[in-house]
Design a protein around this motif. Structure first.
Motif, mmCIF file in Angstrom:
data_model
loop_
_atom_site.group_PDB
_atom_site.id
_atom_site.type_symbol
_atom_site.label_atom_id
_atom_site.label_comp_id
_atom_site.label_asym_id
_atom_site.label_seq_id
_atom_site.Cartn_x
_atom_site.Cartn_y
_atom_site.Cartn_z
ATOM 1 N N GLU A 110 0.837 -1.198 0.000
ATOM 2 C CA GLU A 110 0.000 0.000 0.000
ATOM 3 C C GLU A 110 0.874 1.251 0.000
ATOM 4 N N LEU A 111 1.936 1.234 0.793
ATOM 5 C CA LEU A 111 2.868 2.360 0.830
ATOM 6 C C LEU A 111 3.413 2.643 -0.567
ATOM 7 N N LYS A 112 3.870 1.608 -1.247
ATOM 8 C CA LYS A 112 4.434 1.789 -2.593
ATOM 9 C C LYS A 112 3.403 2.355 -3.560
ATOM 10 N N VAL A 114 0.715 4.229 -2.764
ATOM 11 C CA VAL A 114 0.419 5.606 -2.375
ATOM 12 C C VAL A 114 1.560 6.530 -2.819
ATOM 13 N N VAL A 115 2.790 6.062 -2.676
ATOM 14 C CA VAL A 115 3.946 6.842 -3.138
ATOM 15 C C VAL A 115 3.868 7.029 -4.652
ATOM 16 N N LYS A 116 3.615 5.959 -5.366
ATOM 17 C CA LYS A 116 3.510 6.029 -6.822
ATOM 18 C C LYS A 116 2.394 6.985 -7.247
ATOM 19 N N LYS A 117 1.258 6.891 -6.590
ATOM 20 C CA LYS A 117 0.118 7.761 -6.902
ATOM 21 C C LYS A 117 0.474 9.236 -6.724
ATOM 22 N N ASN A 118 1.252 9.554 -5.698
ATOM 23 C CA ASN A 118 1.609 10.943 -5.426
ATOM 24 C C ASN A 118 2.761 11.454 -6.283
ATOM 25 N N LEU A 119 3.651 10.571 -6.681
ATOM 26 C CA LEU A 119 4.769 10.985 -7.523
ATOM 27 C C LEU A 119 4.403 11.047 -9.002
ATOM 28 N N PHE A 120 3.507 10.173 -9.423
ATOM 29 C CA PHE A 120 3.140 10.081 -10.838
ATOM 30 C C PHE A 120 1.621 10.052 -10.991
ATOM 31 N N PRO A 121 0.905 11.095 -10.588
ATOM 32 C CA PRO A 121 -0.558 11.033 -10.573
ATOM 33 C C PRO A 121 -1.204 10.785 -11.938
ATOM 34 N N ILE A 122 -0.677 11.378 -12.979
ATOM 35 C CA ILE A 122 -1.278 11.184 -14.310
ATOM 36 C C ILE A 122 -1.004 9.775 -14.813
ATOM 37 N N HIS A 123 0.219 9.310 -14.665
ATOM 38 C CA HIS A 123 0.567 7.964 -15.107
ATOM 39 C C HIS A 123 -0.169 6.905 -14.300
ATOM 40 N N TYR A 124 -0.335 7.195 -13.014
ATOM 41 C CA TYR A 124 -1.025 6.245 -12.155
ATOM 42 C C TYR A 124 -2.468 6.080 -12.618
ATOM 43 N N ALA A 125 -3.124 7.171 -12.911
ATOM 44 C CA ALA A 125 -4.516 7.134 -13.344
ATOM 45 C C ALA A 125 -4.661 6.473 -14.709
ATOM 46 N N SER A 126 -3.677 6.658 -15.584
ATOM 47 C CA SER A 126 -3.774 6.098 -16.924
ATOM 48 C C SER A 126 -3.576 4.574 -16.933
ATOM 49 N N ALA A 127 -3.110 4.019 -15.819
ATOM 50 C CA ALA A 127 -2.883 2.569 -15.751
ATOM 51 C C ALA A 127 -4.157 1.806 -15.442
ATOM 52 N N TRP A 128 -5.274 2.495 -15.229
ATOM 53 C CA TRP A 128 -6.534 1.837 -14.873
ATOM 54 C C TRP A 128 -7.033 1.019 -15.995
#
Length: 128
Positions: A110-112, A114-128
């Motif tokens: 979960e930590l990883k 949450v970190v990924k979501k905050n560092l790469f918000p656009i990329h994180y969302a596009s992985a859905w």
């Protein structure tokens, strides 16, 4: 290029644990107090800050307020860590300007995320 993550916690074991979890993918800098971290922030700009709430001298709430008042870190994402799970404490963190809140003991996966979501918000969302 690796992102720089500042970890602030007065418990040395938590700093080492977070450094071990995050250092393969990120540059991790640890500080053992809010004051020490604020001094470091005078000459450095991290991509993300992870801070404990229950610290001596300056608690995480006060540290977060100071981070938000600094011009260079005003928009830096902050994840707060706490041994408490009460909704009231999470809400206070969000009101002061934290992006996320994790309760200790936290799940490393979960930590990883949450970190990924905050560092790469656009990329994180596009992985859905």
């Amino acid at each position: 290029m690796k992102k720089k993550v500042l970890v602030v916690d007065d418990e040395r074991t938590i700093c080492v644990l977070l450094e071990n979890f995050l250092s393969p993918e990120h540059i991790v800098v640890t500080k053992n107090s809010g004051l020490e971290a604020l001094n470091w922030l005078n000459t450095n700009i991290p991509d993300l800050i992870i801070s404990d709430i229950q610290m001596s001298n300056m608690d995480g709430f006060e540290f977060l307020k100071e981070v938000r008042l600094k011009g260079f870190t005003k928009h830096t994402p902050v994840i707060m860590l706490s041994g408490r799970t009460e909704s009231k404490e999470r809400v206070k963190c969000y009101q002061i300007g934290a992006q996320d809140y994790l309760a200790k003991p936290f799940n490393p996966d979960e930590l990883k995320e949450v970190v990924k979501k905050n560092l790469f918000p656009i990329h994180y969302a596009s992985a859905w």
